[in-house]
Design a protein around this motif. Structure first.
Motif, PDB file in Angstrom:
ATOM      1  N   CYS A  15       0.833  -1.201   0.000  1.00 32.17           N
ATOM      2  CA  CYS A  15       0.000   0.000   0.000  1.00 32.17           C
ATOM      3  C   CYS A  15       0.869   1.253   0.000  1.00 32.17           C
ATOM      4  CB  CYS A  15      -0.904   0.005   1.231  1.00 32.17           C
ATOM      5  SG  CYS A  15      -1.947   1.462   1.373  1.00 32.17           S
ATOM      6  N   MET A  22      -1.349  -5.348  -0.110  1.00 31.87           N
ATOM      7  CA  MET A  22      -2.529  -5.090  -0.936  1.00 31.87           C
ATOM      8  C   MET A  22      -2.836  -6.353  -1.721  1.00 31.87           C
ATOM      9  SD  MET A  22      -2.073  -1.217  -2.275  1.00 31.87           S
ATOM     10  CE  MET A  22      -3.819  -1.061  -2.657  1.00 31.87           C
ATOM     11  N   ILE A  42      -7.375  -3.652  -9.993  1.00 29.53           N
ATOM     12  CA  ILE A  42      -7.793  -2.932  -8.795  1.00 29.53           C
ATOM     13  C   ILE A  42      -7.267  -3.682  -7.579  1.00 29.53           C
ATOM     14  CG2 ILE A  42      -9.756  -2.086  -7.459  1.00 29.53           C
ATOM     15  CD1 ILE A  42     -11.307  -2.055 -10.154  1.00 29.53           C
ATOM     16  N   TYR A  43      -6.512  -2.954  -6.748  1.00 28.95           N
ATOM     17  CA  TYR A  43      -5.911  -3.508  -5.531  1.00 28.95           C
ATOM     18  C   TYR A  43      -6.544  -2.842  -4.322  1.00 28.95           C
ATOM     19  CZ  TYR A  43      -2.139  -5.399  -8.410  1.00 28.95           C
ATOM     20  OH  TYR A  43      -1.417  -6.081  -9.337  1.00 28.95           O
ATOM     21  N   ARG A  44      -6.714  -3.594  -3.234  1.00 27.04           N
ATOM     22  CA  ARG A  44      -7.244  -3.038  -1.996  1.00 27.04           C
ATOM     23  C   ARG A  44      -6.323  -3.422  -0.833  1.00 27.04           C
ATOM     24  NH1 ARG A  44     -13.238  -2.371  -0.665  1.00 27.04           N
ATOM     25  NH2 ARG A  44     -12.718  -0.934  -2.300  1.00 27.04           N
ATOM     26  N   CYS A  45      -6.048  -2.431   0.025  1.00 30.40           N
ATOM     27  CA  CYS A  45      -5.196  -2.643   1.193  1.00 30.40           C
ATOM     28  C   CYS A  45      -5.959  -3.423   2.257  1.00 30.40           C
ATOM     29  CB  CYS A  45      -4.735  -1.301   1.756  1.00 30.40           C
ATOM     30  SG  CYS A  45      -3.707  -1.460   3.231  1.00 30.40           S
ATOM     31  N   ALA A  49      -7.808  -0.091   3.869  1.00 31.62           N
ATOM     32  CA  ALA A  49      -8.846  -0.135   2.837  1.00 31.62           C
ATOM     33  C   ALA A  49      -8.581   0.839   1.682  1.00 31.62           C
ATOM     34  CB  ALA A  49     -10.235   0.103   3.428  1.00 31.62           C
ATOM     35  N   ASN A  50      -7.333   1.295   1.518  1.00 35.57           N
ATOM     36  CA  ASN A  50      -6.974   2.120   0.372  1.00 35.57           C
ATOM     37  C   ASN A  50      -7.187   1.300  -0.901  1.00 35.57           C
ATOM     38  OD1 ASN A  50      -5.725   4.253  -1.182  1.00 35.57           O
ATOM     39  ND2 ASN A  50      -3.898   2.975  -1.260  1.00 35.57           N
ATOM     40  N   THR A  51      -7.702   1.945  -1.943  1.00 44.52           N
ATOM     41  CA  THR A  51      -7.911   1.289  -3.228  1.00 44.52           C
ATOM     42  C   THR A  51      -7.023   1.949  -4.274  1.00 44.52           C
ATOM     43  OG1 THR A  51     -10.187   0.778  -2.659  1.00 44.52           O
ATOM     44  CG2 THR A  51      -9.615   0.694  -4.983  1.00 44.52           C
ATOM     45  N   SER A  52      -6.277   1.147  -5.024  1.00 43.75           N
ATOM     46  CA  SER A  52      -5.427   1.645  -6.099  1.00 43.75           C
ATOM     47  C   SER A  52      -5.837   0.964  -7.394  1.00 43.75           C
ATOM     48  CB  SER A  52      -3.952   1.367  -5.810  1.00 43.75           C
ATOM     49  OG  SER A  52      -3.532   2.056  -4.669  1.00 43.75           O
ATOM     50  N   ARG A  53      -5.893   1.753  -8.456  1.00 50.76           N
ATOM     51  CA  ARG A  53      -6.278   1.232  -9.773  1.00 50.76           C
ATOM     52  C   ARG A  53      -5.154   1.500 -10.761  1.00 50.76           C
ATOM     53  NH1 ARG A  53     -10.379   3.670  -7.296  1.00 50.76           N
ATOM     54  NH2 ARG A  53     -12.319   2.525  -7.047  1.00 50.76           N
TER      55      ARG A  53
END
Length: 66
Positions: A15, A22, A42-45, A49-53
């Motif tokens: 993350c 993640m 799409i990744y989620r921590c 709960a951070n979301t990275s695309r």
């Protein structure tokens, strides 16, 4: 988030906010014409709960690993 430099040390499994693990939660094909040339990953921590695309160019990725 856009990563433009190949020399940038980036690990999608970590993350960028808290450094925790993640998980890849979704892969969405992004067709261009009749072919799927891009994918959105799409990744989620697990902790914050951070979301990275990220958009992946499949042709470039296939070429890099060939």
């Amino acid at each position: 988030m856009v990563w433009r430099h190949v020399s940038t040390s980036f690990d999608p499994s970590r993350c960028p906010e808290c450094g925790a693990t993640m998980r890849l939660v979704r892969v969405e094909p992004r067709p261009v014409g009749r072919r799927v040339e891009f994918e959105r990953h799409i990744y989620r921590c697990e902790d914050c709960a951070n979301t990275s695309r990220f958009v992946i160019d499949r042709q470039a990725a296939d070429y890099a690993f060939a």
